[in-house]
Enzyme design. Structure first.
Site, PDB file in Angstrom:
ATOM      1  N   VAL A  91     -22.588 -18.472  24.418  1.00  0.00           N
ATOM      2  CA  VAL A  91     -22.727 -18.453  22.962  1.00  0.00           C
ATOM      3  C   VAL A  91     -23.236 -19.768  22.400  1.00  0.00           C
ATOM      4  CG1 VAL A  91     -21.002 -16.640  22.625  1.00  0.00           C
ATOM      5  CG2 VAL A  91     -20.291 -19.058  22.639  1.00  0.00           C
ATOM      6  N   TYR A  96     -10.847 -28.865  16.816  1.00  0.00           N
ATOM      7  CA  TYR A  96     -10.625 -27.419  16.868  1.00  0.00           C
ATOM      8  C   TYR A  96     -10.242 -26.880  15.496  1.00  0.00           C
ATOM      9  CZ  TYR A  96      -8.771 -22.966  18.703  1.00  0.00           C
ATOM     10  OH  TYR A  96      -8.523 -21.642  18.976  1.00  0.00           O
ATOM     11  N   ALA A  97      -9.351 -27.572  14.804  1.00  0.00           N
ATOM     12  CA  ALA A  97      -8.932 -27.138  13.470  1.00  0.00           C
ATOM     13  C   ALA A  97     -10.111 -27.164  12.508  1.00  0.00           C
ATOM     14  CB  ALA A  97      -7.802 -28.019  12.954  1.00  0.00           C
ATOM     15  N   ASN A 139     -15.679 -13.819  19.043  1.00  0.00           N
ATOM     16  CA  ASN A 139     -14.338 -14.102  19.544  1.00  0.00           C
ATOM     17  C   ASN A 139     -14.230 -15.327  20.447  1.00  0.00           C
ATOM     18  OD1 ASN A 139     -11.481 -13.291  20.292  1.00  0.00           O
ATOM     19  ND2 ASN A 139     -12.476 -13.158  22.291  1.00  0.00           N
ATOM     20  N   SER A 144      -8.044 -18.999  13.698  1.00  0.00           N
ATOM     21  CA  SER A 144      -6.767 -19.406  14.277  1.00  0.00           C
ATOM     22  C   SER A 144      -5.850 -19.868  13.156  1.00  0.00           C
ATOM     23  CB  SER A 144      -6.978 -20.563  15.268  1.00  0.00           C
ATOM     24  OG  SER A 144      -5.745 -21.158  15.641  1.00  0.00           O
ATOM     25  N   LYS A 171     -12.220 -24.054  13.239  1.00  0.00           N
ATOM     26  CA  LYS A 171     -11.577 -22.806  12.829  1.00  0.00           C
ATOM     27  C   LYS A 171     -11.475 -22.692  11.311  1.00  0.00           C
ATOM     28  CE  LYS A 171     -10.966 -21.014  16.907  1.00  0.00           C
ATOM     29  NZ  LYS A 171     -11.677 -19.774  17.291  1.00  0.00           N
TER      30      LYS A 171
END
Length: 263
Positions: A66, A157-158, A92, A144, A161
């Site tokens: 991806v 990551y936060a 996903n 998330s 998301k």
């Protein structure tokens, strides 16, 4: 498998080699969808697709990274070439990145965004015109609880998301007039192969599971099927008046105040 809640629909699921993606693809197929399973782990998705077909469903596995627009396009065009349409896209793919912002290199941060956020852009970029031309569709993005909560060392990551949630809302506004619904599902702690690999070095996995569950009102760690069921709802016509929303599936983690073991 001709009947079901997704009868007649065509779906693409990325990150389908295991965990949430695999569970969602298998559930979609059981509910009557024709499914493309996409993942950079090509042998795994090919095996899952073969298993689905042996069980009476319709599925094909596509090797796709991806991080590459051409790969994402090929996965989606596999669906349209084979079955003539695209009704559901489940973006996903997700990979955890750990580091304090003051210690995260620029390369670390950008790679996290590339995998977790730009992959969603790529999927939507290809899928939206197809769905627009055919008169509608449903896009579900796996965000998330870390997009709405803070956890130690998850700055990149936060960010990815949370960015996904903004993109979800904006697409819902931009494409609603074309019958395209765009929603996000926000898993909490889910027992997946990725999570198991992350904690493989922990001496007592069961103790970790028990401690984590004690912080969740429903007192258990989630399973991949819990998220797949939520995605199925958002993919189906049962959610035909739902768009731009973030469906939190976390056992109550994100709304918990005092934890049971802290009372």
């Amino acid at each position: 498998m001709s009947g079901g809640r997704l009868a007649g629909k065509v779906a693409v699921v990325t990150g389908a080699a295991g965990g949430i993606g695999e569970s969602t693809a298998r559930l979609f197929a059981r509910e009557g969808a024709r499914v493309v399973l996409a993942d950079y782990m090509g042998e795994a998705v090919a095996a899952h697709a073969a298993d689905i077909e042996e069980g009476g469903g319709q599925a094909v596995g596509v090797t796709a990274d991806v991080r590459e627009m051409d790969d994402v396009r090929r996965a989606i065009e596999t669906a349209t070439d084979r079955w003539g349409r695209l009704d559901v896209l489940h973006n996903n793919v997700g990979v955890n990145f750990h580091a304090l912002i003051g210690e995260a290199s620029e390369e670390h941060f950008l790679e996290c965004l590339n995998i977790n956020l730009l992959s969603v852009y790529r999927g939507c970029h290809v899928a939206a015109p197809i769905m627009q031309a055919q008169g509608g569709g449903s896009i579900i993005n796996t965000s998330s609880v870390q997009g709405i909560m803070g956890f130690d060392t998850y700055s990149a990551y936060a960010s990815a998301k949370a960015g996904m949630l903004g993109l979800t809302r904006q697409m819902a506004v931009d494409y609603g007039c074309h019958g395209i619904r765009v929603n996000a599902v926000l898993p909490g702690g889910i027992d997946t192969p990725m999570w198991r690999a992350e904690v493989a070095a922990v001496p007592d996995i069961q103790a970790l599971i028990d401690e984590s569950a004690s912080r969740i009102p429903l007192q258990r760690i989630g399973e991949a099927e819990d998220i797949a069921n939520a995605v199925l709802f958002l993919a189906s016509d049962e959610s035909s008046y739902v768009t731009g929303q973030q469906l939190v599936v976390d056992g109550g983690l994100s709304i918990a105040g005092t934890r049971p073991n802290e009372r």
